[in-house]
Design a protein around this motif. Sequence first.
Motif: not given
Lengths: 317, 278
Positions: B73-93
């Motif tokens: 659960s930790l691997v999946i949730s951390l991986g998902c959250a890191l990937l999502t936040v990185a892609a979201a910040v880049l797109a939001a800029y």
Amino acid sequence: MTTTIPSPAVPGTPVRGGRPPRTRGPGATARRSATRALPLLPAVVLLGVFLLGPVIWSFYGSLTDASLTGSAAQGASFVGFDNYLELFSDPDFPKSVLLTLVFLVASAIVGQNVLGLALALLMRSAHRVVRALVGTFVVTAWVLPEIVASFAAYAFFNDTGTLNSMLGLVGIDGPNWLFNLPMVSVILANIWRGTAFSMLVYSAALHDVPQEITESAEVDGARGWQRLVFITLPMIRRSITTNLMLTTLQTLSVFTLIFVMTGGGPGTESSTLPILAYQEAFQFSQLGFGTAIATILLVVGALFSFVYIRALRPEVD
Amino acid sequence: MGMTSPSQRVLRATSNGVLLLVLVAFALPLVWLLLASVDTSATLSVKWPEAFTLDNFTTVLTPDLAFVPLANSLVISLGCALLTVAAAVLAAYPLSRYRMRINKPFLYGVLFGTCLPVTAMMVPVYSLFVWLNLIDSVPGTILFLAASSLPMAIYMAKNFMDSVPITLEEAAWVDGASMLKTLTTIVIPLMRPGLAVVFIFVFIGAWGNFFVPFVLLLSPDRQPAAVTIFSFFGQYGSVAYGQLAAFSLLYSVPVLALYVLVSRSLGGASALAGAVKG
């Protein structure tokens, strides 16, 4: 990233290389917009492959006879609208549509919204401790992971569960809720699970209603219910619309709660569309059939979203 | 405390009475979970345990039952959250800082994506994943979870970024800093609290998701806790309610803790609801 310089948004700022900003041709402008849009790329790729991809796949798959086992598992062939025609002639499908509508109206539109609004209103005049306790438990039911909430609801409505032992205390021989009244059980469980969202939205909305207006209405002699119907509700109507759309969309995709509590059963007595799509695809190996149901759900969801986004339009523009 | 008229006192008493009834109804299923977890002879009904014991917890706290699924659960949730936040910040800029022609259609598309009934899509997602050969793949599951939480994350990240003043960046641009450099050294540090909210929001969603890993991950040693709780119920469900409740609690604690953290730091439980533009 080091070779291209993103031009400042402020006109007239010096640009490295000594080129005056005004003389750049259309090629440079295009290159500049491309550089500026570059950070969108990871998001676009992710969304395109894993969100738009399944949507397109869904429309295409619903036109094939794909299945998980048997000859059709190897190569699916194009069957046109056969899945849809079969779907509409299958008695389970119209029944499932009806169950989904009942579930949406009873648990989301009426249950969660009315109870959420009622809680938000009551909490304004309640004791501080009561308010905090109610808030904590209502929100906990919502924050808990869905599988845990589903088990808690399963235990509560089980024949030997908490509800029947409470009813037994007052001398009522409770029915086997999950077997004889599956829709009532899942509707009540979904109200329990989802009311927190409406409660939070309405609490925030009520907080923004200026107190002077209700007070002056009180001075003019308006009764409590009159103030609610003629002043408070019209003032929070935007929140009501938004919340109705959001709870409807969330409830449309409820799967785990029903899957754990009744499994869609007994028979298909509580198979809403998401459950029916799962059963057809994975339990009866009718992938095309399940995909057709999924496609219909997507279209219904898209229609709801469309209305919702139109309502939200001023905030995006 | 102002003076209270009789009618206000009646109103107050009625509100308290009704709310207490609602409180009991909402609390009972949760109280069952708590009491059953410390009762080795738990049934499906709320009952006071004969003896309080942590036996249920010690029984499930084994590598097979709890640790491996929780780690998954930790691997999946951390991986998902890191990937999502990185892609979201880049797109939001660029969405937040530049006026581009694609901003509007992109934001409408994103808003549309937040409304998509993801549960309804799992059948086509399954067949797409069979075709892509990503069934039973943890990275594949992470990618799908990230994509499905991305629209909301982009929306939240853009709103947080809009509230970061642009003047500091203008100074950096004048000094010739690149877009990526401005983003990483100026904007991201300034919006760290907002990013934490997005991260936790996505993490909670991925941690609690049952249906997506249930459909996409087949081997028991790759499945997260949400799915193993379900299989545990199928295998021992009719005998070991106490253990089921104990495991469920262990699995729920991180989510509850993170929720409290976010709502405290943003003042009030309406933080997450507010982020959804209620």
